[in-house]
Write a protein that holds these residues in place. Structure first.
Motif, PDB file in Angstrom:
ATOM      1  N   SER A 102      82.752  71.741 -66.929  1.00 54.61           N
ATOM      2  CA  SER A 102      82.441  73.058 -67.471  1.00 54.61           C
ATOM      3  C   SER A 102      82.444  73.015 -68.993  1.00 54.61           C
ATOM      4  CB  SER A 102      83.469  74.086 -66.984  1.00 54.61           C
ATOM      5  OG  SER A 102      83.226  75.358 -67.565  1.00 54.61           O
ATOM      6  N   LEU A 103      81.636  73.865 -69.596  1.00 52.46           N
ATOM      7  CA  LEU A 103      81.617  73.976 -71.049  1.00 52.46           C
ATOM      8  C   LEU A 103      82.621  75.007 -71.551  1.00 52.46           C
ATOM      9  CD1 LEU A 103      77.753  73.919 -71.661  1.00 52.46           C
ATOM     10  CD2 LEU A 103      79.367  72.016 -71.796  1.00 52.46           C
ATOM     11  N   LYS A 104      83.110  75.855 -70.634  1.00 56.77           N
ATOM     12  CA  LYS A 104      84.036  76.923 -71.013  1.00 56.77           C
ATOM     13  C   LYS A 104      85.151  77.041 -69.980  1.00 56.77           C
ATOM     14  CE  LYS A 104      81.642  78.617 -74.570  1.00 56.77           C
ATOM     15  NZ  LYS A 104      82.176  78.733 -75.953  1.00 56.77           N
ATOM     16  N   ASP A 105      86.258  77.655 -70.388  1.00 57.67           N
ATOM     17  CA  ASP A 105      87.307  78.015 -69.444  1.00 57.67           C
ATOM     18  C   ASP A 105      86.849  79.228 -68.634  1.00 57.67           C
ATOM     19  OD1 ASP A 105      88.770  76.062 -70.675  1.00 57.67           O
ATOM     20  OD2 ASP A 105      90.085  77.432 -71.769  1.00 57.67           O
ATOM     21  N   GLN A 110      80.645  79.304 -58.292  1.00 61.41           N
ATOM     22  CA  GLN A 110      80.019  78.310 -57.428  1.00 61.41           C
ATOM     23  C   GLN A 110      79.320  77.245 -58.266  1.00 61.41           C
ATOM     24  OE1 GLN A 110      76.784  79.833 -55.008  1.00 61.41           O
ATOM     25  NE2 GLN A 110      76.094  81.227 -56.598  1.00 61.41           N
ATOM     26  N   VAL A 111      79.144  76.081 -57.657  1.00 65.52           N
ATOM     27  CA  VAL A 111      78.320  75.014 -58.226  1.00 65.52           C
ATOM     28  C   VAL A 111      77.042  74.987 -57.403  1.00 65.52           C
ATOM     29  CG1 VAL A 111      78.114  72.549 -58.703  1.00 65.52           C
ATOM     30  CG2 VAL A 111      80.339  73.684 -58.939  1.00 65.52           C
ATOM     31  N   VAL A 129      86.806  71.107 -56.842  1.00 66.91           N
ATOM     32  CA  VAL A 129      87.129  72.507 -57.087  1.00 66.91           C
ATOM     33  C   VAL A 129      86.407  73.368 -56.062  1.00 66.91           C
ATOM     34  CG1 VAL A 129      87.589  72.229 -59.546  1.00 66.91           C
ATOM     35  CG2 VAL A 129      85.249  72.658 -58.767  1.00 66.91           C
ATOM     36  N   LYS A 130      86.900  74.579 -55.892  1.00 67.12           N
ATOM     37  CA  LYS A 130      86.289  75.525 -54.960  1.00 67.12           C
ATOM     38  C   LYS A 130      86.208  76.891 -55.630  1.00 67.12           C
ATOM     39  CE  LYS A 130      90.683  76.590 -52.635  1.00 67.12           C
ATOM     40  NZ  LYS A 130      91.501  75.818 -53.580  1.00 67.12           N
ATOM     41  N   PRO A 131      85.355  77.778 -55.122  1.00 70.07           N
ATOM     42  CA  PRO A 131      85.246  79.112 -55.716  1.00 70.07           C
ATOM     43  C   PRO A 131      86.607  79.792 -55.829  1.00 70.07           C
ATOM     44  CG  PRO A 131      83.479  78.768 -54.144  1.00 70.07           C
ATOM     45  CD  PRO A 131      84.395  77.584 -54.014  1.00 70.07           C
ATOM     46  N   ILE A 169      71.083  71.591 -61.487  1.00 68.53           N
ATOM     47  CA  ILE A 169      72.498  71.918 -61.261  1.00 68.53           C
ATOM     48  C   ILE A 169      72.934  73.020 -62.216  1.00 68.53           C
ATOM     49  CG2 ILE A 169      73.324  70.086 -62.801  1.00 68.53           C
ATOM     50  CD1 ILE A 169      75.771  69.841 -60.911  1.00 68.53           C
ATOM     51  N   GLN A 170      73.701  73.960 -61.686  1.00 65.76           N
ATOM     52  CA  GLN A 170      74.234  75.058 -62.481  1.00 65.76           C
ATOM     53  C   GLN A 170      75.690  75.288 -62.100  1.00 65.76           C
ATOM     54  OE1 GLN A 170      71.797  78.474 -61.719  1.00 65.76           O
ATOM     55  NE2 GLN A 170      69.909  77.476 -62.371  1.00 65.76           N
ATOM     56  N   ILE A 171      76.492  75.630 -63.096  1.00 60.12           N
ATOM     57  CA  ILE A 171      77.882  76.010 -62.865  1.00 60.12           C
ATOM     58  C   ILE A 171      77.985  77.506 -63.128  1.00 60.12           C
ATOM     59  CG2 ILE A 171      80.298  75.556 -63.435  1.00 60.12           C
ATOM     60  CD1 ILE A 171      78.724  73.107 -62.460  1.00 60.12           C
ATOM     61  N   GLU A 172      78.315  78.276 -62.109  1.00 61.15           N
ATOM     62  CA  GLU A 172      78.484  79.713 -62.278  1.00 61.15           C
ATOM     63  C   GLU A 172      79.979  80.017 -62.319  1.00 61.15           C
ATOM     64  OE1 GLU A 172      76.364  81.991 -59.433  1.00 61.15           O
ATOM     65  OE2 GLU A 172      74.431  81.028 -59.833  1.00 61.15           O
ATOM     66  N   TYR A 173      80.398  80.747 -63.341  1.00 60.27           N
ATOM     67  CA  TYR A 173      81.811  81.044 -63.499  1.00 60.27           C
ATOM     68  C   TYR A 173      81.975  82.398 -64.173  1.00 60.27           C
ATOM     69  CZ  TYR A 173      80.861  79.423 -68.257  1.00 60.27           C
ATOM     70  OH  TYR A 173      80.323  79.260 -69.503  1.00 60.27           O
ATOM     71  N   SER A 174      83.164  82.956 -64.058  1.00 58.47           N
ATOM     72  CA  SER A 174      83.495  84.220 -64.701  1.00 58.47           C
ATOM     73  C   SER A 174      84.490  83.962 -65.812  1.00 58.47           C
ATOM     74  CB  SER A 174      84.105  85.206 -63.695  1.00 58.47           C
ATOM     75  OG  SER A 174      83.181  85.513 -62.671  1.00 58.47           O
ATOM     76  N   MET A 175      84.336  84.709 -66.894  1.00 59.49           N
ATOM     77  CA  MET A 175      85.288  84.644 -67.993  1.00 59.49           C
ATOM     78  C   MET A 175      85.942  86.003 -68.152  1.00 59.49           C
ATOM     79  SD  MET A 175      83.274  82.397 -70.872  1.00 59.49           S
ATOM     80  CE  MET A 175      84.672  82.507 -71.981  1.00 59.49           C
ATOM     81  N   THR A 176      87.217  86.014 -68.520  1.00 53.62           N
ATOM     82  CA  THR A 176      87.935  87.264 -68.757  1.00 53.62           C
ATOM     83  C   THR A 176      87.845  87.602 -70.227  1.00 53.62           C
ATOM     84  OG1 THR A 176      89.468  86.773 -66.974  1.00 53.62           O
ATOM     85  CG2 THR A 176      90.142  88.443 -68.566  1.00 53.62           C
ATOM     86  N   GLU A 177      87.226  88.716 -70.524  1.00 57.64           N
ATOM     87  CA  GLU A 177      87.071  89.137 -71.911  1.00 57.64           C
ATOM     88  C   GLU A 177      87.935  90.370 -72.163  1.00 57.64           C
ATOM     89  OE1 GLU A 177      83.392  90.046 -74.902  1.00 57.64           O
ATOM     90  OE2 GLU A 177      83.434  91.078 -72.983  1.00 57.64           O
ATOM     91  N   ASN A 178      88.906  90.250 -73.055  1.00 60.09           N
ATOM     92  CA  ASN A 178      89.736  91.396 -73.428  1.00 60.09           C
ATOM     93  C   ASN A 178      89.023  92.191 -74.518  1.00 60.09           C
ATOM     94  OD1 ASN A 178      91.886  90.748 -71.713  1.00 60.09           O
ATOM     95  ND2 ASN A 178      92.694  89.285 -73.198  1.00 60.09           N
TER      96      ASN A 178
END
Length: 207
Positions: A102-105, A110-111, A129-131, A169-178
């Motif tokens: 991943s490029l980010k935390d 999903q991959v 890793v898993k969702p 290939i794509q890495i889908e992820y969520s980031m927490t933004e305060n």
């Protein structure tokens, strides 16, 4: 040699450098992992050598390409048994391992791997890793999301697919933004979905 798509003249230099080291140190037949750098003038610099097969499923990729099982060779060497390997081995086909990261935390959603690539080029899938898992930006091998062992029809195809990995290939992820809520003046957690492209490191071997 694994991880080398250089011209055969450069590969000959690499082989000569390794053989010179083994001869000078009186090292016996076993499995070794070498790290090298090659400058713009094709000079070869040996950086590190370790008595191991190498990680990231390198032995598996080499076995597919050459038929040589380095894990078996390591066990035989440790037990003092004779290792019989042809002096000259010509790899068959083009094989690579692909280290997904991943490029980010964030939190993995999903991959996504293109079905055609998965069907025609993916030989082994070792995602660890898993969702829902927390993932971290790549800073070393300990933050890798997993390894893909892949095959290709030609060196050109391998280099093209790796150079343009975002096509398959794509890495889908969520980031927490305060952020500060203008209405309530408080801090809220806002989950945003990101799609990451160009998510891997790759090394390959070709015949």
């Amino acid at each position: 040699m694994y991880g080398c798509a250089a011209a055969y003249g450069v590969q000959d230099k690499i082989h000569a450098t390794i053989q010179r080291l083994l001869t000078l140190l009186g090292m016996r037949t076993s499995t070794y992992n070498f790290d090298m750098r090659i400058d713009k003038d094709y000079n070869v610099y040996l950086m590190e050598v370790a008595p191991r097969d190498g990680g990231n499923y390198i032995p598996q990729a080499i076995r597919y390409a050459t038929g040589i099982d380095l894990v078996e060779c390591s066990v035989k060497a440790a037990m003092g048994e004779k290792i019989e390997i042809p002096e000259h081995i010509q790899p068959q086909g083009c094989w690579a391992y692909y280290a997904v990261h991943s490029l980010k935390d964030g939190i993995l959603k999903q991959v996504v791997i293109d079905p055609e690539v998965e069907r025609n080029h993916l030989v082994e899938n070792h995602l660890i890793v898993k969702p829902g898992d927390e993932i971290h930006s790549f800073i070393g091998a300990n933050s890798t999301l997993g390894i893909l062992v892949m095959k290709f029809d030609s060196l050109e195809q391998m280099l093209d697919m790796i150079e343009n990995a975002d096509r398959w290939i794509q890495i889908e992820y969520s980031m927490t933004e305060n952020y500060i809520s203008e209405n309530k003046g408080g801090v809220k957690n806002n989950y945003i979905t990101f799609i990451q492209f160009r998510s891997a490191l790759v090394y390959g071997t070709s015949g």
